[in-house]
Design a protein around this motif. Structure first.
Motif, PDB file in Angstrom:
ATOM      1  N   ILE A   1       1.202  -1.103  -0.135  1.00  0.00           N
ATOM      2  CA  ILE A   1      -0.185   0.087  -0.209  1.00  0.00           C
ATOM      3  C   ILE A   1       1.054   0.989   0.043  1.00  0.00           C
ATOM      4  CG2 ILE A   1      -2.141  -1.308   1.157  1.00  0.00           C
ATOM      5  CD1 ILE A   1      -1.233   0.614   3.407  1.00  0.00           C
ATOM      6  N   SER A   2       0.666   2.249   0.039  1.00  0.00           N
ATOM      7  CA  SER A   2       0.869   3.529  -1.086  1.00  0.00           C
ATOM      8  C   SER A   2       0.684   4.426   1.051  1.00  0.00           C
ATOM      9  CB  SER A   2       0.337   4.674  -2.034  1.00  0.00           C
ATOM     10  OG  SER A   2      -0.644   5.070  -1.552  1.00  0.00           O
ATOM     11  N   LEU A   3       2.362   5.179   1.141  1.00  0.00           N
ATOM     12  CA  LEU A   3       2.182   6.385   1.704  1.00  0.00           C
ATOM     13  C   LEU A   3       1.408   7.288   1.611  1.00  0.00           C
ATOM     14  CD1 LEU A   3       5.870   6.681   2.514  1.00  0.00           C
ATOM     15  CD2 LEU A   3       3.859   5.647   4.161  1.00  0.00           C
ATOM     16  N   PRO A   4      -0.263   7.885   1.901  1.00  0.00           N
ATOM     17  CA  PRO A   4      -0.801   8.612   1.167  1.00  0.00           C
ATOM     18  C   PRO A   4      -0.879  10.313   2.003  1.00  0.00           C
ATOM     19  CG  PRO A   4      -2.286   7.112   2.634  1.00  0.00           C
ATOM     20  CD  PRO A   4      -0.369   7.119   3.070  1.00  0.00           C
ATOM     21  N   THR A   5       0.327   9.518   3.279  1.00  0.00           N
ATOM     22  CA  THR A   5       0.988  11.180   3.117  1.00  0.00           C
ATOM     23  C   THR A   5       1.862  10.896   4.262  1.00  0.00           C
ATOM     24  OG1 THR A   5      -0.227  12.939   4.901  1.00  0.00           O
ATOM     25  CG2 THR A   5      -0.699  10.785   5.435  1.00  0.00           C
ATOM     26  N   LEU A   6       2.976  12.432   4.463  1.00  0.00           N
ATOM     27  CA  LEU A   6       3.884  11.552   5.487  1.00  0.00           C
ATOM     28  C   LEU A   6       3.182  12.757   6.289  1.00  0.00           C
ATOM     29  CD1 LEU A   6       7.164  12.425   3.021  1.00  0.00           C
ATOM     30  CD2 LEU A   6       5.769  10.992   3.317  1.00  0.00           C
ATOM     31  N   ASP A   7       2.369  12.452   6.864  1.00  0.00           N
ATOM     32  CA  ASP A   7       1.921  13.014   8.487  1.00  0.00           C
ATOM     33  C   ASP A   7       2.154  12.277   9.600  1.00  0.00           C
ATOM     34  OD1 ASP A   7       0.726  14.226  10.595  1.00  0.00           O
ATOM     35  OD2 ASP A   7      -0.957  15.198   9.746  1.00  0.00           O
ATOM     36  N   PRO A   8       2.965  12.101  10.200  1.00  0.00           N
ATOM     37  CA  PRO A   8       3.140  10.769  10.999  1.00  0.00           C
ATOM     38  C   PRO A   8       1.629  10.301  11.814  1.00  0.00           C
ATOM     39  CG  PRO A   8       4.752  12.776  10.887  1.00  0.00           C
ATOM     40  CD  PRO A   8       3.779  12.985  10.673  1.00  0.00           C
ATOM     41  N   ARG A   9       0.780  11.716  12.659  1.00  0.00           N
ATOM     42  CA  ARG A   9      -0.800  11.467  13.453  1.00  0.00           C
ATOM     43  C   ARG A   9      -1.360  10.598  12.506  1.00  0.00           C
ATOM     44  NH1 ARG A   9       2.372  15.365  15.156  1.00  0.00           N
ATOM     45  NH2 ARG A   9       2.233  15.527  17.429  1.00  0.00           N
ATOM     46  N   LYS A  10      -1.178  11.353  11.543  1.00  0.00           N
ATOM     47  CA  LYS A  10      -1.881  10.500  10.220  1.00  0.00           C
ATOM     48  C   LYS A  10      -1.898   9.313  10.115  1.00  0.00           C
ATOM     49  CE  LYS A  10      -4.268  14.972   8.151  1.00  0.00           C
ATOM     50  NZ  LYS A  10      -4.181  15.875   6.727  1.00  0.00           N
ATOM     51  N   LEU A  11      -0.172   8.946  10.224  1.00  0.00           N
ATOM     52  CA  LEU A  11      -0.579   7.325   9.349  1.00  0.00           C
ATOM     53  C   LEU A  11      -0.597   6.737  10.422  1.00  0.00           C
ATOM     54  CD1 LEU A  11       3.056   8.626   7.523  1.00  0.00           C
ATOM     55  CD2 LEU A  11       0.860   7.166   6.117  1.00  0.00           C
TER      56      LEU A  11
ATOM     57  N   LEU B   1      11.576   4.890  20.937  1.00  0.00           N
ATOM     58  CA  LEU B   1      11.147   3.955  21.350  1.00  0.00           C
ATOM     59  C   LEU B   1      11.327   2.915  22.020  1.00  0.00           C
ATOM     60  CD1 LEU B   1      12.421   1.997  17.599  1.00  0.00           C
ATOM     61  CD2 LEU B   1       9.959   3.161  18.428  1.00  0.00           C
ATOM     62  N   LEU B   2      12.057   2.537  23.268  1.00  0.00           N
ATOM     63  CA  LEU B   2      11.996   1.735  24.196  1.00  0.00           C
ATOM     64  C   LEU B   2      11.335   2.527  25.735  1.00  0.00           C
ATOM     65  CD1 LEU B   2      15.413   0.775  24.641  1.00  0.00           C
ATOM     66  CD2 LEU B   2      14.155  -0.877  24.598  1.00  0.00           C
ATOM     67  N   ASP B   3      10.760   3.742  25.688  1.00  0.00           N
ATOM     68  CA  ASP B   3      10.181   4.570  26.544  1.00  0.00           C
ATOM     69  C   ASP B   3       8.902   4.770  25.815  1.00  0.00           C
ATOM     70  OD1 ASP B   3      12.655   5.051  28.226  1.00  0.00           O
ATOM     71  OD2 ASP B   3      12.941   7.054  27.351  1.00  0.00           O
ATOM     72  N   GLN B   4       8.220   3.977  24.601  1.00  0.00           N
ATOM     73  CA  GLN B   4       7.323   4.544  23.866  1.00  0.00           C
ATOM     74  C   GLN B   4       6.449   5.347  24.263  1.00  0.00           C
ATOM     75  OE1 GLN B   4       3.842   1.668  25.862  1.00  0.00           O
ATOM     76  NE2 GLN B   4       6.403   0.125  26.878  1.00  0.00           N
ATOM     77  N   ASP B   5       7.603   6.428  23.994  1.00  0.00           N
ATOM     78  CA  ASP B   5       7.468   8.224  23.520  1.00  0.00           C
ATOM     79  C   ASP B   5       7.335   7.956  22.070  1.00  0.00           C
ATOM     80  OD1 ASP B   5       7.267  10.899  23.674  1.00  0.00           O
ATOM     81  OD2 ASP B   5       8.991  10.781  24.927  1.00  0.00           O
ATOM     82  N   ILE B   6       5.592   8.367  22.316  1.00  0.00           N
ATOM     83  CA  ILE B   6       5.033   8.342  20.778  1.00  0.00           C
ATOM     84  C   ILE B   6       4.913   9.350  21.120  1.00  0.00           C
ATOM     85  CG2 ILE B   6       2.776   7.703  19.523  1.00  0.00           C
ATOM     86  CD1 ILE B   6       5.333   5.202  20.473  1.00  0.00           C
ATOM     87  N   ASP B   7       4.431  10.621  21.950  1.00  0.00           N
ATOM     88  CA  ASP B   7       4.887  12.081  20.888  1.00  0.00           C
ATOM     89  C   ASP B   7       5.834  12.425  20.790  1.00  0.00           C
ATOM     90  OD1 ASP B   7       2.859  11.590  21.901  1.00  0.00           O
ATOM     91  OD2 ASP B   7       2.594  12.536  23.874  1.00  0.00           O
ATOM     92  N   ALA B   8       7.024  11.850  21.484  1.00  0.00           N
ATOM     93  CA  ALA B   8       8.019  12.728  20.767  1.00  0.00           C
ATOM     94  C   ALA B   8       8.741  12.108  19.342  1.00  0.00           C
ATOM     95  CB  ALA B   8      10.023  11.956  22.286  1.00  0.00           C
ATOM     96  N   LEU B   9       8.400  10.929  19.752  1.00  0.00           N
ATOM     97  CA  LEU B   9       8.718  10.273  18.311  1.00  0.00           C
ATOM     98  C   LEU B   9       8.008  10.646  17.073  1.00  0.00           C
ATOM     99  CD1 LEU B   9       8.415   6.193  18.609  1.00  0.00           C
ATOM    100  CD2 LEU B   9      10.315   7.470  17.807  1.00  0.00           C
ATOM    101  N   LEU B  10       7.301  11.236  17.038  1.00  0.00           N
ATOM    102  CA  LEU B  10       5.916  12.003  15.973  1.00  0.00           C
ATOM    103  C   LEU B  10       6.176  13.347  15.944  1.00  0.00           C
ATOM    104  CD1 LEU B  10       2.448  11.296  17.789  1.00  0.00           C
ATOM    105  CD2 LEU B  10       2.810  10.929  15.363  1.00  0.00           C
TER     106      LEU B  10
END
Length: 258
Positions: free
Chosen positions: A134-144, A194-203
């Motif tokens: 499947i394609s990447l429909p956007t590069l917005d991390p939150r939408k992905l 990733l180890l800290d599950q810090d999704i906000d930082a990754l976003l």
């Protein structure tokens, strides 16, 4: 689709360029990884090398590969990976995404690109598992991330969801011998997040990570990670790096959830 007895993991892998097959270590790491996985009923690939909106489904029959690279020796253009198409998986993806109000289109003549077939050839060399890209429909991390959440039920149907990118990716900045500091710093930061599950930082990696914009001047090679994270939202505590280290200065960190 047939329900598997075991829930499939969700993966993010650094996919390598066509010469990955010549590396003395990396192909063995990918092969060992796949040997430890349950056998999928099908594989859903999200590659950094296909950006198209609305979200597009590739061919559901076996069609020629997409050799989306230039200037390599001819033998890299002779590689074949004739995996079966996955029409049942395509139907499931359409239902899950359209049911959530996300538009989906079909591109029936689009084959697997090197972000998909290069690692798959090392992990599942028999090419006997149906594959849908499947394609990447956007590069917005939150939408992905939301796309991944909507696709998560496929894991309970035996589908291996794979985000295929590169943990650091800036070919223009690879001008020095040895490991570039920006690649090392970003890889260390990303691993800890990733180890800290810090999704906000990754976003918000472009602003919060050291050398974020150097490690990823465009988001496309980090973007598939967010599809994986969304699909693995219930399993984030199980995350682990299966492959790490560097290849030509780029971080090849690859992770598994579940």
């Amino acid at each position: 689709m047939t329900t598997a007895a075991e829930r499939m993991p969700a993966l993010y892998l650094s996919h390598g360029a066509p010469p990955l097959a010549d590396d003395p270590v990396w192909p063995r790491e990918l092969a060992a990884w796949s040997a430890d996985l349950p056998r999928p009923t099908a594989i859903l690939m999200v590659s950094a090398h296909w950006e198209e909106a609305p979200l597009a489904l590739s061919a559901t029959t076996t069609v020629p590969l997409v050799y989306d690279f230039w200037g390599f020796p001819e033998r890299y253009y002779q590689v074949r990976y004739g995996a079966p198409g996955a029409p049942a998986l395509a139907d499931s993806v359409r239902k899950l995404l359209r049911g959530a109000g996300m538009p989906v289109q079909d591109v029936p003549d689009r084959g697997l690109d090197h972000g998909a077939y290069v690692p798959l050839k090392e992990m599942f060399p028999d090419a006997d598992i149906p594959v849908l890209q499947i394609s990447l429909p956007t590069l917005d991390p939150r939408k992905l991330l939301e796309v991944g959440r909507r696709l998560a039920p496929l894991r309970d149907e035996g589908v291996l969801i794979v985000g295929s990118g590169f943990f650091t990716h800036n070919l223009a900045a690879l001008r020095q011998e040895g490991l570039p500091s920006w690649s090392v710093e970003f890889d260390d930061w990303g691993n800890r997040a990733l180890l800290d599950q810090d999704i906000d930082a990754l976003l918000d990696f472009e602003h919060k990570a050291p050398a974020g914009r150097l490690a990823h001047p465009r988001t496309e090679h980090f973007a598939p990670l967010f599809v994986t994270l969304g699909a693995a939202e219930d399993d984030l505590g199980s995350g682990r790096s299966v492959i790490d280290g560097f290849w030509m200065g780029l971080a090849k960190r690859s992770v598994q959830y579940g």
